[in-house]
Design a protein around this motif. Structure first.
Motif, PDB file in Angstrom:
ATOM      1  N   GLN A 144       0.835  -1.210   0.000  1.00  0.00           N
ATOM      2  CA  GLN A 144       0.000   0.000   0.000  1.00  0.00           C
ATOM      3  C   GLN A 144       0.866   1.256   0.000  1.00  0.00           C
ATOM      4  O   GLN A 144       0.602   2.213  -0.721  1.00  0.00           O
ATOM      5  N   GLN A 145       1.908   1.242   0.849  1.00  0.00           N
ATOM      6  CA  GLN A 145       2.789   2.429   0.945  1.00  0.00           C
ATOM      7  C   GLN A 145       3.497   2.680  -0.382  1.00  0.00           C
ATOM      8  O   GLN A 145       3.565   3.821  -0.856  1.00  0.00           O
ATOM      9  N   ALA A 146       4.005   1.609  -0.992  1.00  0.00           N
ATOM     10  CA  ALA A 146       4.729   1.774  -2.267  1.00  0.00           C
ATOM     11  C   ALA A 146       3.760   2.250  -3.341  1.00  0.00           C
ATOM     12  O   ALA A 146       4.098   3.129  -4.145  1.00  0.00           O
ATOM     13  N   LYS A 147       2.535   1.690  -3.360  1.00  0.00           N
ATOM     14  CA  LYS A 147       1.557   2.084  -4.403  1.00  0.00           C
ATOM     15  C   LYS A 147       1.253   3.581  -4.274  1.00  0.00           C
ATOM     16  O   LYS A 147       1.237   4.308  -5.262  1.00  0.00           O
ATOM     17  N   LYS A 148       1.051   4.035  -3.018  1.00  0.00           N
ATOM     18  CA  LYS A 148       0.722   5.448  -2.805  1.00  0.00           C
ATOM     19  C   LYS A 148       1.886   6.340  -3.275  1.00  0.00           C
ATOM     20  O   LYS A 148       1.681   7.343  -3.952  1.00  0.00           O
ATOM     21  N   GLU A 149       3.094   5.910  -2.895  1.00  0.00           N
ATOM     22  CA  GLU A 149       4.287   6.687  -3.272  1.00  0.00           C
ATOM     23  C   GLU A 149       4.436   6.747  -4.798  1.00  0.00           C
ATOM     24  O   GLU A 149       4.691   7.816  -5.364  1.00  0.00           O
ATOM     25  N   PHE A 150       4.237   5.608  -5.467  1.00  0.00           N
ATOM     26  CA  PHE A 150       4.362   5.575  -6.931  1.00  0.00           C
ATOM     27  C   PHE A 150       3.292   6.470  -7.564  1.00  0.00           C
ATOM     28  O   PHE A 150       3.545   7.137  -8.566  1.00  0.00           O
ATOM     29  N   GLU A 151       2.075   6.456  -6.965  1.00  0.00           N
ATOM     30  CA  GLU A 151       0.997   7.317  -7.499  1.00  0.00           C
ATOM     31  C   GLU A 151       1.385   8.786  -7.342  1.00  0.00           C
ATOM     32  O   GLU A 151       1.296   9.573  -8.280  1.00  0.00           O
ATOM     33  N   ASP A 152       1.841   9.148  -6.123  1.00  0.00           N
ATOM     34  CA  ASP A 152       2.260  10.538  -5.852  1.00  0.00           C
ATOM     35  C   ASP A 152       3.360  10.992  -6.807  1.00  0.00           C
ATOM     36  O   ASP A 152       3.454  12.163  -7.147  1.00  0.00           O
ATOM     37  N   HIS A 153       4.220  10.070  -7.195  1.00  0.00           N
ATOM     38  CA  HIS A 153       5.371  10.425  -8.045  1.00  0.00           C
ATOM     39  C   HIS A 153       5.050  10.312  -9.531  1.00  0.00           C
ATOM     40  O   HIS A 153       5.942  10.469 -10.368  1.00  0.00           O
ATOM     41  N   GLY A 154       3.809   9.982  -9.840  1.00  0.00           N
ATOM     42  CA  GLY A 154       3.394   9.889 -11.250  1.00  0.00           C
ATOM     43  C   GLY A 154       3.956   8.672 -11.967  1.00  0.00           C
ATOM     44  O   GLY A 154       4.109   8.686 -13.183  1.00  0.00           O
ATOM     45  N   LEU A 155       4.266   7.608 -11.216  1.00  0.00           N
ATOM     46  CA  LEU A 155       4.858   6.425 -11.855  1.00  0.00           C
ATOM     47  C   LEU A 155       3.790   5.441 -12.338  1.00  0.00           C
ATOM     48  O   LEU A 155       4.081   4.559 -13.140  1.00  0.00           O
ATOM     49  N   ILE A 156       2.528   5.604 -11.837  1.00  0.00           N
ATOM     50  CA  ILE A 156       1.518   4.611 -12.191  1.00  0.00           C
ATOM     51  C   ILE A 156       0.601   5.104 -13.314  1.00  0.00           C
ATOM     52  O   ILE A 156       0.739   4.668 -14.459  1.00  0.00           O
ATOM     53  N   ALA A 157      -0.318   6.014 -12.990  1.00  0.00           N
ATOM     54  CA  ALA A 157      -1.327   6.415 -13.993  1.00  0.00           C
ATOM     55  C   ALA A 157      -0.685   6.991 -15.254  1.00  0.00           C
ATOM     56  O   ALA A 157      -0.998   6.582 -16.367  1.00  0.00           O
ATOM     57  N   ASP A 158       0.248   7.938 -15.084  1.00  0.00           N
ATOM     58  CA  ASP A 158       0.881   8.543 -16.261  1.00  0.00           C
ATOM     59  C   ASP A 158       2.221   7.907 -16.563  1.00  0.00           C
ATOM     60  O   ASP A 158       2.935   8.343 -17.464  1.00  0.00           O
ATOM     61  N   GLY A 159       2.586   6.913 -15.768  1.00  0.00           N
ATOM     62  CA  GLY A 159       3.934   6.362 -15.905  1.00  0.00           C
ATOM     63  C   GLY A 159       3.943   4.959 -16.467  1.00  0.00           C
ATOM     64  O   GLY A 159       3.100   4.599 -17.286  1.00  0.00           O
ATOM     65  N   ASN A 160       4.892   4.152 -15.982  1.00  0.00           N
ATOM     66  CA  ASN A 160       5.116   2.848 -16.594  1.00  0.00           C
ATOM     67  C   ASN A 160       5.285   1.750 -15.544  1.00  0.00           C
ATOM     68  O   ASN A 160       6.007   0.797 -15.775  1.00  0.00           O
ATOM     69  N   VAL A 161       4.661   1.945 -14.352  1.00  0.00           N
ATOM     70  CA  VAL A 161       4.846   0.958 -13.281  1.00  0.00           C
ATOM     71  C   VAL A 161       3.520   0.294 -12.918  1.00  0.00           C
ATOM     72  O   VAL A 161       2.503   0.959 -12.777  1.00  0.00           O
ATOM     73  N   THR A 162       3.563  -1.026 -12.785  1.00  0.00           N
ATOM     74  CA  THR A 162       2.421  -1.790 -12.272  1.00  0.00           C
ATOM     75  C   THR A 162       2.910  -2.464 -11.005  1.00  0.00           C
ATOM     76  O   THR A 162       3.932  -3.157 -11.033  1.00  0.00           O
ATOM     77  N   ILE A 163       2.216  -2.215  -9.892  1.00  0.00           N
ATOM     78  CA  ILE A 163       2.618  -2.899  -8.659  1.00  0.00           C
ATOM     79  C   ILE A 163       1.493  -3.855  -8.248  1.00  0.00           C
ATOM     80  O   ILE A 163       0.319  -3.495  -8.284  1.00  0.00           O
ATOM     81  N   THR A 164       1.888  -5.062  -7.886  1.00  0.00           N
ATOM     82  CA  THR A 164       0.914  -6.107  -7.561  1.00  0.00           C
ATOM     83  C   THR A 164       1.193  -6.661  -6.170  1.00  0.00           C
ATOM     84  O   THR A 164       2.351  -6.895  -5.817  1.00  0.00           O
ATOM     85  N   HIS A 165       0.104  -6.848  -5.386  1.00  0.00           N
ATOM     86  CA  HIS A 165       0.240  -7.444  -4.063  1.00  0.00           C
ATOM     87  C   HIS A 165       0.239  -8.954  -4.236  1.00  0.00           C
ATOM     88  O   HIS A 165      -0.782  -9.554  -4.575  1.00  0.00           O
ATOM     89  N   ARG A 166       1.388  -9.581  -3.991  1.00  0.00           N
ATOM     90  CA  ARG A 166       1.518 -10.994  -4.359  1.00  0.00           C
ATOM     91  C   ARG A 166       2.707 -11.650  -3.654  1.00  0.00           C
ATOM     92  O   ARG A 166       3.759 -11.020  -3.505  1.00  0.00           O
TER      93      ARG A 166
END
Ligand code: SAM
Length: 377
Positions: A144-166
């Motif tokens: 959860q913490q990493a996902k939030k950080e990646f979202e804040d840094h623009g790495l997910i929606a506008d970026g190129n990162v997919t993070i999966t809980h697994r």
């Protein structure tokens, strides 16, 4: 757009910036008009930073004194993020991540698998270089913490990162529509369909990589060379990893270790034999003067003469002594002779682990007819 992959000239509202307070104190903060960045050296207003070029020094007068406190405002980069991020786990430092990225032949076309995400240090570096990063983390809070950080840094929606809980050791890497992942939340264009990973680079920073390696065949490219790196602190882990790599058809296996060293260019004073001789003569003379003075004092004491009246002769201040104590000389002082030298700093911060590299080509037979057709074109 990711805050880490675009170059900006000037500091703008909403930017993620890094304040360089000192060599080991770098702090990330968001530029918000009207707010201040507080340190023990002073309070730095964001308004004074906005519009200035990145790298600018921002100074404030320290309260009640004539002195100034200052910081440098820098643009966010994966390297600076690594030295300023909040640690949730051990992290991979730049000396290792830069080496691994080039050994994995990672480019803007690469599709990279990373497990586990941990504190996201390496994820930021991968995100800047790779085409797409699929990062996996089994610890719920860290995910959860990493996902939030990646979202804040623009790495997910506008970026190129997919993070999966697994748990990749147990459940492998295939991303299914039922999974908890940033992919389904961040991309409405791909609602709940299985994701094709087709990875050509894999980085495993896990305590038991040998349990994850057998699952890789399902998600790596079949018709290209895939390169893998396992990051393990103990040689026993390496041993177990090598065994499983061989069993699952990985080749070109090599284990290396990064020993980070920093070389500093310095100037060293040229010391001549004459300097040493002069110094020895000086020491001997001073010793002699001291011995004679003490002798005189004892004689006077024995004869009950007044010793307090003896005036101590002024001793000349010690000349600079290039071999020991003396007045401080600034490096490069033109009164002395200097030579350029290299000073090796103590080991720099890198989490010393063994890096095991291997590669695999899934489809080892070739379609002769197709090759022939291509050649005849
Ligand atoms: N490379 C990361 C970085 O640079 O920040 C640090 C990774 S940290 C040392 C290892 C992470 O792997 C931990 O967060 C842990 O929860 C995660 N992990 C361990 N076993 C796992 C598994 N089987 N599946 C997914 N993640 C796992």
């Amino acid at each position: 757009m990711s805050h880490f992959s675009q170059y900006k000239d000037t500091i703008q509202p909403g930017d993620l910036a890094l304040a360089w307070v000192s060599r080991d104190n770098v702090k990330p903060f968001r530029i918000v008009p009207g707010e201040s960045f507080n340190t023990r050296y002073g309070s730095f207003e964001h308004n004074a930073m906005i519009g200035k070029p990145y790298g600018s020094q921002i100074a404030v007068r320290t309260k009640g004194s004539n002195k100034f406190g200052f910081i440098h405002v820098l643009q966010a980069t994966p390297e600076l993020w690594t030295i300023s991020l909040p640690h949730r786990t051990q992290i991979v430092y730049t000396p290792d991540s830069s080496y691994i990225i080039q050994r994995l032949q990672c480019t803007s076309r690469s599709r990279v698998i990373e497990a586990g995400t941990g504190s996201g240090s390496f994820s930021h570096a991968f995100s800047r270089t790779a085409g797409h990063l699929f990062s996996f983390e089994f610890h719920e809070v860290r995910y959860q913490q990493a996902k939030k950080e990646f979202e804040d840094h623009g790495l997910i929606a506008d970026g190129n990162v997919t993070i999966t809980h697994r748990d990749v050791c147990q459940d492998g890497f295939t991303i299914k529509p039922t999974d908890t992942t940033s992919y389904y939340e961040g991309s409405s264009a791909h609602p709940h369909v299985a994701v094709t990973l087709d990875a050509d680079a894999v980085f495993l920073d896990l305590p038991a990589p040998w349990d994850a390696i057998p699952h890789l065949d399902e998600v790596i490219m079949k018709n290209a060379k895939v390169i893998l790196c396992c990051f393990s602190p103990c040689i026993e882990q390496v041993d177990k990893t090598l065994e499983i790599l061989e069993k699952h058809g990985w080749t070109d296996v090599e284990t290396v270790e990064i020993q980070g060293r920093q070389y500093e260019a310095r100037r060293q004073m040229v010391r001549k034999l004459d300097d040493a001789l002069n110094r020895l003569r000086d020491v001997r003379e001073r010793k002699q003067v001291g011995v004679e003075r003490r002798k005189r004092m004892f004689t006077k004491l024995l004869n009950e003469e007044d010793t307090a009246s003896e005036v101590r002769p002024p001793t000349e201040k010690t000349q600079f002594n290039p071999f020991g104590k003396g007045s401080r000389v600034k490096e490069g002082d033109t009164k002395f002779q200097w030579k350029e030298v290299t000073k090796v700093e103590a080991e720099i911060k890198s989490h010393t682990s063994y890096l095991t590299f291997a590669s695999k080509i899934g489809k080892i037979s070739r379609n002769e007819e197709e090759v022939l057709r291509e050649l005849q074109k």
